[in-house]
Design a protein around this motif. Structure first.
Motif, PDB file in Angstrom:
ATOM      1  N   GLU A 112      59.882  75.507  98.701  1.00 54.91           N
ATOM      2  CA  GLU A 112      60.752  74.741  97.801  1.00 54.91           C
ATOM      3  C   GLU A 112      62.096  74.715  98.281  1.00 54.91           C
ATOM      4  OE1 GLU A 112      60.155  72.851  95.050  1.00 54.91           O
ATOM      5  OE2 GLU A 112      58.202  73.435  94.893  1.00 54.91           O
ATOM      6  N   ASP A 113      62.696  73.719  98.063  1.00 56.19           N
ATOM      7  CA  ASP A 113      64.319  73.421  98.363  1.00 56.19           C
ATOM      8  C   ASP A 113      65.091  74.374  97.764  1.00 56.19           C
ATOM      9  OD1 ASP A 113      66.476  71.413  99.496  1.00 56.19           O
ATOM     10  OD2 ASP A 113      67.013  71.484  97.552  1.00 56.19           O
ATOM     11  N   LEU A 114      66.057  75.071  98.573  1.00 55.98           N
ATOM     12  CA  LEU A 114      66.756  76.013  97.954  1.00 55.98           C
ATOM     13  C   LEU A 114      67.711  75.821  96.998  1.00 55.98           C
ATOM     14  CD1 LEU A 114      67.245  78.485 100.750  1.00 55.98           C
ATOM     15  CD2 LEU A 114      65.396  78.572  99.016  1.00 55.98           C
ATOM     16  N   ASP A 115      68.300  74.447  97.090  1.00 61.04           N
ATOM     17  CA  ASP A 115      69.213  73.661  96.107  1.00 61.04           C
ATOM     18  C   ASP A 115      68.184  73.776  94.720  1.00 61.04           C
ATOM     19  OD1 ASP A 115      71.320  73.605  97.569  1.00 61.04           O
ATOM     20  OD2 ASP A 115      71.054  71.394  98.399  1.00 61.04           O
ATOM     21  N   PHE A 116      67.135  73.273  94.858  1.00 62.61           N
ATOM     22  CA  PHE A 116      66.394  73.107  93.512  1.00 62.61           C
ATOM     23  C   PHE A 116      66.111  74.624  93.081  1.00 62.61           C
ATOM     24  CE2 PHE A 116      62.141  74.019  91.740  1.00 62.61           C
ATOM     25  CZ  PHE A 116      62.374  73.192  90.508  1.00 62.61           C
ATOM     26  N   VAL A 117      65.796  75.611  93.839  1.00 64.93           N
ATOM     27  CA  VAL A 117      65.266  76.955  93.323  1.00 64.93           C
ATOM     28  C   VAL A 117      66.533  77.602  92.610  1.00 64.93           C
ATOM     29  CG1 VAL A 117      64.581  79.363  94.065  1.00 64.93           C
ATOM     30  CG2 VAL A 117      63.582  77.430  95.161  1.00 64.93           C
ATOM     31  N   PHE A 118      67.784  77.540  93.303  1.00 66.85           N
ATOM     32  CA  PHE A 118      68.916  78.347  92.699  1.00 66.85           C
ATOM     33  C   PHE A 118      69.885  77.513  91.950  1.00 66.85           C
ATOM     34  CE2 PHE A 118      67.303  80.883  96.176  1.00 66.85           C
ATOM     35  CZ  PHE A 118      67.232  82.092  95.863  1.00 66.85           C
ATOM     36  N   THR A 119      69.762  76.081  91.977  1.00 70.06           N
ATOM     37  CA  THR A 119      70.482  75.273  90.799  1.00 70.06           C
ATOM     38  C   THR A 119      69.804  74.949  89.697  1.00 70.06           C
ATOM     39  OG1 THR A 119      71.573  74.394  92.789  1.00 70.06           O
ATOM     40  CG2 THR A 119      71.802  73.334  90.889  1.00 70.06           C
ATOM     41  N   TYR A 120      68.330  75.084  89.892  1.00 67.96           N
ATOM     42  CA  TYR A 120      67.986  74.766  88.479  1.00 67.96           C
ATOM     43  C   TYR A 120      66.700  75.605  87.973  1.00 67.96           C
ATOM     44  CZ  TYR A 120      69.679  70.105  89.275  1.00 67.96           C
ATOM     45  OH  TYR A 120      70.643  68.912  89.583  1.00 67.96           O
ATOM     46  N   LEU A 121      65.773  76.135  88.999  1.00 65.29           N
ATOM     47  CA  LEU A 121      64.725  77.052  88.659  1.00 65.29           C
ATOM     48  C   LEU A 121      65.300  78.476  88.331  1.00 65.29           C
ATOM     49  CD1 LEU A 121      61.888  77.732  88.290  1.00 65.29           C
ATOM     50  CD2 LEU A 121      61.843  78.533  90.785  1.00 65.29           C
ATOM     51  N   VAL A 122      66.107  79.121  89.078  1.00 66.42           N
ATOM     52  CA  VAL A 122      66.536  80.404  88.520  1.00 66.42           C
ATOM     53  C   VAL A 122      67.517  80.088  87.391  1.00 66.42           C
ATOM     54  CG1 VAL A 122      67.985  82.111  89.460  1.00 66.42           C
ATOM     55  CG2 VAL A 122      66.189  81.465  90.753  1.00 66.42           C
ATOM     56  N   PRO A 123      68.384  79.351  87.588  1.00 62.18           N
ATOM     57  CA  PRO A 123      69.261  79.476  86.157  1.00 62.18           C
ATOM     58  C   PRO A 123      68.632  78.947  85.032  1.00 62.18           C
ATOM     59  CG  PRO A 123      70.264  78.354  87.897  1.00 62.18           C
ATOM     60  CD  PRO A 123      68.898  78.758  88.408  1.00 62.18           C
ATOM     61  N   SER A 124      67.417  78.271  84.955  1.00 60.34           N
ATOM     62  CA  SER A 124      66.599  78.100  83.969  1.00 60.34           C
ATOM     63  C   SER A 124      66.444  79.463  82.940  1.00 60.34           C
ATOM     64  CB  SER A 124      65.352  77.264  84.188  1.00 60.34           C
ATOM     65  OG  SER A 124      64.485  77.747  84.537  1.00 60.34           O
ATOM     66  N   PHE A 125      66.142  80.370  83.665  1.00 66.33           N
ATOM     67  CA  PHE A 125      65.796  81.722  83.130  1.00 66.33           C
ATOM     68  C   PHE A 125      66.810  82.354  82.269  1.00 66.33           C
ATOM     69  CE2 PHE A 125      62.345  81.258  86.498  1.00 66.33           C
ATOM     70  CZ  PHE A 125      61.491  81.100  85.591  1.00 66.33           C
ATOM     71  N   PHE A 126      68.148  81.969  82.517  1.00 63.85           N
ATOM     72  CA  PHE A 126      69.251  82.811  81.991  1.00 63.85           C
ATOM     73  C   PHE A 126      69.535  81.835  80.677  1.00 63.85           C
ATOM     74  CE2 PHE A 126      69.453  84.362  86.286  1.00 63.85           C
ATOM     75  CZ  PHE A 126      70.211  85.505  86.009  1.00 63.85           C
TER      76      PHE A 126
END
Length: 148
Positions: A112-126
């Protein structure tokens, strides 16, 4: 595998701001592993986690090993969530950490694109009230990597 329903997930992922701050330490480690994997390949993550002083979390080491050895994201997710469900006591902070690890490692394994992972996926859990901190951490890390 135990099915995780929305109610169970919501009850266990709720954390205080202090606990979420502690989870950002995990995000920082995930960033390090993700950038290493993108630059040098998945095997580099396996090499990095051998440093138990830097990566003491047994769950993180298990997740990395699985990503390196298994290509099926559903199987990785099933095993890692089984570990979460069968642990005798998991605090909400630990639950959040383990979900972050599980979902990030699966995303990395799937390129997966790291921008997607760390701008959308990871922050969504916070959650909305704290996602900006996770995004800020990613942008700072990315900027530091671009300088190298």
């Amino acid at each position: 595998m135990r099915i995780m329903d929305t109610e169970y997930f919501v009850q266990h992922i709720q954390c205080t701001r202090d606990a979420k701050n502690e989870c950002l330490v995990t995000v920082r480690k995930l960033l390090e592993l993700a950038f290493a994997a993108r630059r040098f390949g998945l095997l580099k993550m396996d090499e990095l986690i051998e440093d138990r002083a830097r990566f003491p979390d047994q769950f993180l080491r298990k997740a990395v090993s699985m990503v390196v050895e298994i290509s099926d994201p559903d199987k990785i997710r099933e095993v890692l969530y089984n570990y979460i469900f069968t642990s005798s006591y998991v605090s909400n902070q630990q639950f959040l950490n383990w979900v972050l690890i599980t979902e990030t490692m699966i995303a990395i394994s799937q390129s997966e694109d790291l921008d997607f992972v760390f701008t959308y996926l990871v922050p969504s859990f916070f959650g909305f009230e704290y996602d900006v901190e996770a995004i800020r951490l990613y942008r700072q890390y990315k900027q530091s990597m671009n300088r190298q």
